[in-house]
Design a protein around this motif. Structure first.
Motif, mmCIF file in Angstrom:
data_model
loop_
_atom_site.group_PDB
_atom_site.id
_atom_site.type_symbol
_atom_site.label_atom_id
_atom_site.label_comp_id
_atom_site.label_asym_id
_atom_site.label_seq_id
_atom_site.Cartn_x
_atom_site.Cartn_y
_atom_site.Cartn_z
ATOM 1 N N ALA C 26 1.793 -2.958 -1.679
ATOM 2 C CA ALA C 26 1.930 -3.885 -0.801
ATOM 3 C C ALA C 26 1.743 -3.483 0.600
ATOM 4 O O ALA C 26 1.149 -4.275 1.321
ATOM 5 C CB ALA C 26 3.444 -4.654 -0.954
ATOM 6 N N ALA C 27 2.474 -2.550 1.081
ATOM 7 C CA ALA C 27 2.507 -1.846 2.434
ATOM 8 C C ALA C 27 1.098 -1.365 2.675
ATOM 9 O O ALA C 27 0.618 -1.812 3.928
ATOM 10 C CB ALA C 27 3.363 -0.853 2.446
ATOM 11 N N THR C 29 -1.867 -3.036 2.099
ATOM 12 C CA THR C 29 -2.504 -4.036 2.334
ATOM 13 C C THR C 29 -2.235 -4.703 3.842
ATOM 14 O O THR C 29 -2.967 -5.495 4.310
ATOM 15 C CB THR C 29 -2.382 -5.297 1.395
ATOM 16 O OG1 THR C 29 -1.027 -5.713 1.273
ATOM 17 C CG2 THR C 29 -2.503 -4.923 0.036
ATOM 18 N N THR C 30 -1.171 -4.225 4.432
ATOM 19 C CA THR C 30 -0.695 -5.083 5.964
ATOM 20 C C THR C 30 -1.743 -4.092 6.802
ATOM 21 O O THR C 30 -2.184 -2.945 6.853
ATOM 22 C CB THR C 30 0.620 -4.712 6.295
ATOM 23 O OG1 THR C 30 0.790 -3.549 6.094
ATOM 24 C CG2 THR C 30 1.517 -5.385 5.224
ATOM 25 N N PRO C 31 -2.266 -4.952 7.696
ATOM 26 C CA PRO C 31 -3.268 -4.472 8.743
ATOM 27 C C PRO C 31 -2.755 -3.425 9.640
ATOM 28 O O PRO C 31 -3.491 -2.415 10.056
ATOM 29 C CB PRO C 31 -3.752 -5.640 9.428
ATOM 30 C CG PRO C 31 -3.128 -6.940 8.812
ATOM 31 C CD PRO C 31 -1.921 -6.471 8.010
ATOM 32 N N PHE D 141 5.362 -10.526 -7.766
ATOM 33 C CA PHE D 141 4.445 -9.481 -7.313
ATOM 34 C C PHE D 141 2.826 -9.813 -7.672
ATOM 35 O O PHE D 141 2.135 -9.865 -6.944
ATOM 36 C CB PHE D 141 4.842 -8.213 -7.602
ATOM 37 C CG PHE D 141 3.861 -7.030 -6.868
ATOM 38 C CD1 PHE D 141 4.651 -6.596 -5.776
ATOM 39 C CD2 PHE D 141 2.750 -6.637 -7.362
ATOM 40 C CE1 PHE D 141 3.793 -5.636 -4.852
ATOM 41 C CE2 PHE D 141 1.961 -5.614 -6.723
ATOM 42 C CZ PHE D 141 2.547 -5.255 -5.604
ATOM 43 N N TYR D 148 -3.530 -13.183 -2.956
ATOM 44 C CA TYR D 148 -3.880 -11.964 -1.456
ATOM 45 C C TYR D 148 -5.484 -11.988 -1.734
ATOM 46 O O TYR D 148 -6.275 -12.186 -0.847
ATOM 47 C CB TYR D 148 -3.163 -10.898 -1.448
ATOM 48 C CG TYR D 148 -3.854 -9.781 -0.840
ATOM 49 C CD1 TYR D 148 -3.911 -9.835 0.340
ATOM 50 C CD2 TYR D 148 -4.436 -8.558 -1.620
ATOM 51 C CE1 TYR D 148 -4.608 -8.573 1.303
ATOM 52 C CE2 TYR D 148 -5.006 -7.531 -0.770
ATOM 53 C CZ TYR D 148 -5.234 -7.644 0.469
ATOM 54 O OH TYR D 148 -5.644 -6.488 1.031
ATOM 55 N N GLY D 160 -3.205 -12.582 4.575
ATOM 56 C CA GLY D 160 -3.824 -11.439 4.909
ATOM 57 C C GLY D 160 -3.232 -10.196 4.407
ATOM 58 O O GLY D 160 -4.176 -9.180 4.454
ATOM 59 N N SER D 161 -2.063 -10.107 3.872
ATOM 60 C CA SER D 161 -1.660 -8.993 3.289
ATOM 61 C C SER D 161 -0.601 -9.339 2.158
ATOM 62 O O SER D 161 -0.328 -10.440 1.996
ATOM 63 C CB SER D 161 -0.987 -8.168 4.403
ATOM 64 O OG SER D 161 0.397 -8.572 4.552
ATOM 65 N N ILE D 162 -0.365 -8.439 1.202
ATOM 66 C CA ILE D 162 0.706 -8.728 0.028
ATOM 67 C C ILE D 162 1.965 -9.351 0.624
ATOM 68 O O ILE D 162 2.497 -10.092 -0.006
ATOM 69 C CB ILE D 162 0.698 -7.376 -1.009
ATOM 70 C CG1 ILE D 162 -0.798 -7.512 -1.594
ATOM 71 C CG2 ILE D 162 1.765 -7.823 -1.947
ATOM 72 C CD1 ILE D 162 -0.650 -6.471 -2.621
ATOM 73 N N PRO D 163 2.485 -8.585 1.559
ATOM 74 C CA PRO D 163 4.070 -9.074 1.926
ATOM 75 C C PRO D 163 3.807 -10.649 2.390
ATOM 76 O O PRO D 163 4.472 -11.255 2.168
ATOM 77 C CB PRO D 163 4.339 -8.184 3.171
ATOM 78 C CG PRO D 163 3.430 -6.780 2.814
ATOM 79 C CD PRO D 163 2.290 -7.458 2.036
ATOM 80 N N MET D 166 3.337 -12.677 -0.201
ATOM 81 C CA MET D 166 4.710 -12.544 -1.142
ATOM 82 C C MET D 166 5.619 -13.795 -0.753
ATOM 83 O O MET D 166 6.491 -14.380 -1.605
ATOM 84 C CB MET D 166 5.383 -11.371 -1.364
ATOM 85 C CG MET D 166 6.108 -10.977 -2.272
ATOM 86 S SD MET D 166 7.035 -9.407 -2.502
ATOM 87 C CE MET D 166 5.560 -8.499 -3.337
#
Lengths: 355, 355, 355, 355
Positions: C26-27, C29-31, D141, D148, D160-163, D166
């Motif tokens: 998950a982390a 994928t954060t930009p 998840f 995502y 734009g990201s998994i978090p 979520m």
């Protein structure tokens, strides 16, 4: 019996009157209803009110005649339903006058067996329900406090005090989610996720407690009612209490109004019937009447043959049905009952049925 | 048996046809489907309709041949599924023509055992469900009235009449929370919180009643079905009703289609099987066939040894499994059954198994 | 025992590894994660993967050594957890590489008893769950069709086709209520209210069915497990099956790890203990060891005196506790058991306890 | 008895104090409260704190006097409730000082029987609840990952990201539906529909498990409590355990405070009473007192006549009621009990009642 059927009509009528009355109240608040329509609706309200006056009078007369105790609640509802709108008519001015007819919301509580059942369940489970509600309140306050601390700097207009944050908390905890207040920070969102999960958990606790309470109470009621019906059938009176309990669980009560058809000639039958109260008529060439304590339809269970005659209710009859599969069960656990049924069936094949 | 398997196929086929048909109906309403694609989809609809005509014909023929009663509902569904789209084709113009195929939504109700179970539960719990629904309506009207009184001056466009406020109330009470109407005053928000909590409570009541109803009905059905199966096994017929009830609760019914493998040589076994109906083949050096009333797989329970042979179903077989742990229970409460099983097991060790 | 405790550690470790691995995915994928942090996270992923390779190797070795059947699912999960990320590493380019580690979501299914229980409940209730799901789908389609017909002219962009209306229907029927599509006409709002109520009803049906299924399965499991434990206590082996069933319901199983304190000297005691498996040490002046089949702590039940000695587990022990209130119940229904317990208690008062 | 009633008062008082304290804390965070109002609220907080100091002192004194074990939790709560606000007063500056009084949220946990019941249910069902929670996390998840992948190009700011995804997943899975993040693509909406349905399913699982746990635990508690009460009634002591179990299920415990009216002369009666503990006074011409082990009100069950005298509680009494319908049941299963009741009733008709 007639008192019972009267009270049934009165329950449906009550529901209908209350629906009409309250729909009218609702319609009267919409701005586009004016002039004649308005007056017409007000006449409808007056009619419902008049009907309730009649009902109150009737209740009071019956009360005096029969000397019935324990109907204080019903009378209170009836009196309030008449007096509150009357008082509003004299003392309140303007459009809000009709709003006071909302007292009619109480009408369905009057004489409903469900509300009595619900009352008993709530009383019995009171301690647990209060417990869950207090968890709800604790989580609510805790969530509001945490959201206030986390989000007050990010969104001071929405989370700037605990009462404001509490609005968010209740909307989220009940999983309603209006979307007017949404945490923006990462910590706030993690908190929101936990609050939602707690909400679902609390909801589940509530459902679990109510399900438990209902199950216990309903099972008890059904058992007691069936027991009383079974005790009225002579055939069952010689049985031991173990066998009786089995039978009480196997039989299913059923009420047929006067004139109703119980089974039709030529149909496949999967149940037999015991008469608890009332009389039925068997349409054989020489029509026969059977009274309380008799049974019929047993050939379907023994030979599997289709119904040999149409049976209809002469008066309102209270029956107990025994399904084919339960009969097999009964036969192995209480051979003596099965014997009596089989012997009666054989006799009836020759001669017209007797009870 | 073949009629049963046919009806199973027909149920799956029905579900498939209805899904295809309704997906096509949905697709036809999207604006970007035109020209050839459109025509192709219309042909799909026609095919589904043709299949339903065939099904109707088949149902009517079977009906006449077998003289089966009580399938009025099925025939009604079949007739409507054919006639409504036909009528729409002739009398309705334009795009809406295909919408009438939505009548096919009724198809899954036809012959489903679940809907019959659901019907029985709803009938039995009708009084309680009506009671909860009336609480829902009472709370709904009360909440709308209160919200109207509290918020009408703050947000006249959203809470300006009881019907408008009722929209808010239903959205909130069901915890849906669209967020288009939100109380702004403090009193309004407290009311909203209470309405949400009532919503959860009513929901929980509903769940509790349905859970109760389902549990009672399902338990009764299972017991009756297993009782009938157990009664068909000769070994159990000498037992008293107390022991029988224990066994009925311990055994688990299972149906294996023809050709299916029931247990494989060398596998660890934790259950033995009683044959209720059908035949199985035991792949020992001299293959043996066992018929209804026989049992097998008992060595796994007595010695814990792996399966000594693969057993497969010659015809569709209806089995009752007895798990290892339940066997121990059974052994102590009904030593005579355990005895018969052990003696048969010892005999079989020497000679090939016989029923 | 040691294999069991190993598998327990491995379950917790599995959960931890999966959590770390998926949090890393998950982390990644954060930009805002780049450069060194990125590399560090990728190393974490590689470590988790390496741990899973070790686990796979260990599983395969154990598999070969012990010749255990029926662990195909576990091995499949272990193999996939290693191969899928490996394949992604070689064949997928760019950021999406790490996404394939999501296969690790399957890890918790491996060896969990809950998933097996859930599987059994779902299998048993499959027919009913499919039934409710089909009601869900029918109501969904019906609601979408009706909303399309009612609202297509009012809001063509939101209800202009059945698929669009179906999005509204699913958001409303599940009481999610995003608020992006809201019916505006009166008829549309009445429809929405009905859909919300149906949603709650379907939800309640689901809950009812699952509650029923769970209750049946859990009760059966508990009964079977306790029965096996009770059958291992010599004291209970002389009892009839009726009394045994009562005891099985009264006793509560408990496992204490080696070295754990079971009761402390001087504490008030409300339960006595039966040892099913393992050994305990009683810290009297002359310490005594008790083994399986013994019982202790009975003085608390008979005289109400505080514990006279601290008892701790020498090995992991499996106990059955009998609460004070249940003991009174047991005493009246099975006087012989109560007698044995009382006599042993008297003997022990003089001499150190013997089993 | 007086200790019990004291603890009851203290529970209500605790709830009241905590409510006042926390409402004050909430009020202090609103910006429009300043100057004198602020000071007044701070004095309220100080008073609540002082009350808690007193309570702590009292708890400690009682603890010393009575040498009670196992109240560590209560004392810890009492100590924290006093020390945390005190520490905040000295070491924290500014508005946040009062927030630390939120520790008082722990107060209701102290001495509540519901929380103990809840604790037992959660412990017993821990494995299943952890299982469902892990399904929740896995679905969460998985849904976030899928959303995502599907939506990251369409709405990079929201998915734009998994978090980020979520957050959408948890809002949707819990059916909260804020409406701030909504999938726009077709695939995203299908995914959303599946996530909502999974959410409902997980919720239902949770409800099912908790309902099961509660039912088991509550039924056990009720049975044990009633059993103890029944065992104290001499009339029932000669019965076999089978009959006793029936009676335990039929009787309903009830506590009447000193001075309370149990039944009134002239009322219709549908139950009789057994005194477990305490004394009642029967207002016949020569008033009679009945003590524990006596019963009264039996004429209503035998002859259906209205109550012949008012009965009130002299001391707090613990009663068991037997309803008319249950009496009929009891009469057929245990004729000897019914006999004793009937004989006593006949004797009493002539002479004033004796126990």
């Amino acid at each position: 019996m007639s008192a019972l059927s009267f009270s049934k009509i009165s329950a449906s009528l009550n529901a209908l009157l209350a629906t009409i009355g309250l729909a009218t109240v609702a319609a009267l608040t919409t701005p586009d209803i004016t002039g004649q329509t308005r007056s017409a609706l007000e006449i409808v309200l007056a009619c419902v009110w008049a009907a309730y006056v009649l009902q109150l009078v009737e209740t009071l007369i019956m009360q005096r005649k029969r000397d019935i105790h324990g109907r204080t609640l019903e009378i209170a509802v009836d009196v309030l339903s008449v007096l509150v709108p009357l008082a509003a008519f004299f003392f309140v001015r303007g459009r809000d006058q009709s709003l006071y007819c909302a007292i009619w919301l109480l009408k369905p509580l009057r004489g409903s067996t469900f509300f009595r059942l619900l009352g008993r369940v709530l009383t019995k489970e009171a301690r647990n329900l209060i417990g869950v509600t207090s968890i709800f309140v604790i989580v609510l306050f805790g969530a509001a406090l945490a959201a206030y601390v986390i989000e007050r700097d990010v969104q001071p207009d929405k989370f700037g005090s605990i009462p404001l944050a509490m609005w968010w908390a209740v909307v989220t905890l009940s999983t309603t989610g209006y979307g007017d207040e949404i945490p923006q920070s990462f910590a706030g969102r993690v908190l929101a996720g936990l609050v939602m999960m707690s909400g679902i958990g609390i909801f589940a606790l509530w459902a679990g407690i109510l399900a438990t309470g209902f199950y216990e109470e309903v099972r008890r009621q059904d058992f007691v009612r069936n027991w009383q019906l079974v005790a009225a059938v002579p055939l069952f009176q010689k049985l031991g209490s173990g066998a009786l309990i089995e039978i009480v669980r196997a039989l299913r009560p059923r009420v047929v109004p006067a004139g109703g058809i119980i089974c039709r000639k030529g149909e496949a039958g999967d149940q037999m019937f015991f008469i608890v109260e009332g009389r039925v008529s068997v349409a054989t060439p020489n029509p026969v009447e059977l009274g309380s304590g008799s049974f019929f339809g047993e050939m379907a269970l023994i030979t599997g043959a289709p119904r040999s005659a149409t049976v209809s209710a002469t008066t309102e009859v209270s029956l107990l049905s025994l399904y084919s599969s339960d009969f097999q069960m009964l036969s192995s656990s209480s051979p003596e009952i099965a014997d009596v049924i089989r012997r009666t069936a054989l006799e009836r094949r020759g001669t017209p049925p007797k009870s």
